[in-house]
Write a protein that holds these residues in place. Structure first.
Motif, short mmCIF file in Angstrom:
data_model
loop_
_atom_site.label_atom_id
_atom_site.label_comp_id
_atom_site.label_asym_id
_atom_site.label_seq_id
_atom_site.Cartn_x
_atom_site.Cartn_y
_atom_site.Cartn_z
N GLU A 67 -41.44 -66.96 100.68
CA GLU A 67 -40.08 -66.50 100.95
C GLU A 67 -40.15 -65.12 101.56
O GLU A 67 -40.69 -64.19 100.94
N PHE A 68 -39.61 -64.96 102.74
CA PHE A 68 -39.69 -63.69 103.45
C PHE A 68 -38.95 -62.59 102.70
O PHE A 68 -37.83 -62.77 102.22
N LEU A 69 -39.58 -61.42 102.62
CA LEU A 69 -38.95 -60.25 102.00
C LEU A 69 -38.66 -59.18 103.04
O LEU A 69 -37.51 -58.78 103.23
N ILE A 70 -39.70 -58.69 103.70
CA ILE A 70 -39.56 -57.57 104.61
C ILE A 70 -40.71 -57.58 105.61
O ILE A 70 -41.79 -58.09 105.31
N TYR A 71 -40.42 -57.00 106.79
CA TYR A 71 -41.43 -56.96 107.84
C TYR A 71 -41.38 -55.58 108.49
O TYR A 71 -40.31 -55.06 108.77
N PHE A 72 -42.55 -54.99 108.68
CA PHE A 72 -42.70 -53.68 109.29
C PHE A 72 -43.30 -53.81 110.68
O PHE A 72 -44.20 -54.62 110.92
N GLN A 73 -42.80 -52.98 111.58
CA GLN A 73 -43.49 -52.71 112.84
C GLN A 73 -43.88 -51.24 112.76
O GLN A 73 -43.02 -50.36 112.79
N GLY A 74 -45.16 -50.98 112.67
CA GLY A 74 -45.58 -49.60 112.48
C GLY A 74 -45.07 -49.07 111.16
O GLY A 74 -45.23 -49.71 110.13
N THR A 75 -44.43 -47.92 111.19
CA THR A 75 -43.96 -47.31 109.95
C THR A 75 -42.57 -47.77 109.54
O THR A 75 -42.16 -47.57 108.40
N GLY A 76 -41.85 -48.38 110.44
CA GLY A 76 -40.46 -48.73 110.17
C GLY A 76 -40.26 -50.17 109.77
O GLY A 76 -40.95 -51.07 110.26
N ALA A 77 -39.28 -50.39 108.91
CA ALA A 77 -38.92 -51.74 108.51
C ALA A 77 -38.09 -52.38 109.62
O ALA A 77 -36.95 -51.98 109.84
N ALA A 78 -38.66 -53.35 110.31
CA ALA A 78 -37.95 -54.01 111.40
C ALA A 78 -36.93 -55.00 110.89
O ALA A 78 -35.94 -55.29 111.55
N ASP A 79 -37.18 -55.54 109.70
CA ASP A 79 -36.27 -56.54 109.14
C ASP A 79 -36.49 -56.54 107.63
O ASP A 79 -37.57 -56.91 107.18
N ASP A 80 -35.48 -56.10 106.88
CA ASP A 80 -35.60 -56.12 105.42
C ASP A 80 -34.56 -57.05 104.80
O ASP A 80 -34.21 -56.91 103.63
N SER A 81 -34.12 -58.00 105.60
CA SER A 81 -33.04 -58.88 105.16
C SER A 81 -33.42 -59.80 104.00
O SER A 81 -32.56 -60.36 103.35
N GLY A 82 -34.73 -59.93 103.75
CA GLY A 82 -35.16 -60.82 102.68
C GLY A 82 -35.27 -60.17 101.32
O GLY A 82 -35.46 -60.86 100.32
N LEU A 83 -35.16 -58.86 101.25
CA LEU A 83 -35.24 -58.20 99.95
C LEU A 83 -34.06 -58.68 99.09
O LEU A 83 -32.91 -58.57 99.50
#
Lengths: 113, 117
Positions: free
Chosen positions: B44-60
């Motif tokens: 189940e997706f939680l969060i995804y980072f590109q470099g230092t930033g969270a590109a998508d945290d919609s799964g938290l």
């Protein structure tokens, strides 16, 4: 929102039997599709993927999958399974330019020697 | 190392405690993902980072969950006031995906099994 459905929770086959695991996704746009495999005690690893072009894609260990756009399906097949194929198989989708993969619930395959 | 490394491999904690799970991705991979896998379920997706930033945290799932990747490499998933329902295997994956074309090949670690008593 994207979602992935895998129809079979647990499949039990004898060696040399043919395999087909179902996968349907919901997403209206361009999709990239994947099958991942998790062998007992190991981490998830990529089995095969579809991006564009020939809808029949071949992966490692004799596996293949066919993308049928009209059916929103990406079923996994293998003509003759081996005991070593015992594992859990996960279908996944990423839509458009999104970064995260959405996984199905998985299908556990047990192959009897 | 050659692969994605996650620590601890197992963590048992009591309800209400704070937990940190660490992920060391493959060197050079810009994308880093956290997934959660409960028994009988897919990741189940939680969060995804590109470099230092969270590109998508919609799964938290809620504000008890937080993740950081301050230097664009190692990431820490933080869970506050743990609940029994947080028990799962937390998977980390990395990818060379740079935000343009997602090849979809995620390289997963072995996971951190969290048990909340």
């Amino acid at each position: 929102a994207q979602s992935v459905s895998q129809h079979n929770h647990h499949v039990i086959l004898s060696e040399a039997a043919s395999l087909e695991l179902g996968c349907n996704y919901s997403y209206g746009g361009t999709v990239n599709l994947f099958w991942y495999v998790q062998y007992p005690g190991q981490h998830l690893q990529l089995l095969l993927k579809y991006f564009s072009g020939d809808p029949l894609v071949k992966g490692i260990k004799g596996f293949e999958a066919e993308f049928i756009k009209s059916k929103f399906s990406f079923n996994l097949r293998k003509p003759s399974v081996q005991w070593s194929d015992t594992a859990e198989y996960f279908c996944a989708v990423v839509g458009g330019s999104q970064g995260n993969l959405i996984f199905g619930k998985g299908t556990k395959l047990s192959v009897k020697p | 190392g050659a692969g994605v490394s996650q620590t601890p491999s197992n963590k048992v904690t009591e309800k209400g405690k704070y937990v940190e799970l660490r992920c060391d991705p493959i060197s050079g991979h810009t994308a880093l993902y956290w997934y959660r896998q409960s028994l009988g379920q897919g990741p189940e997706f939680l969060i995804y980072f590109q470099g230092t930033g969270a590109a998508d945290d919609s799964g938290l799932p809620n504000d008890r969950f937080f993740a950081v990747r301050p230097e664009g490499s190692v990431s820490t998933l933080k869970i506050q006031r743990t609940e029994r329902g947080d028990s799962a295997v937390y998977l980390c994956a990395s990818s060379p995906f740079t935000g343009i074309v997602n090849t979809g090949e995620l390289f997963f670690g072995e996971g951190s099994r969290l048990t909340v008593l």
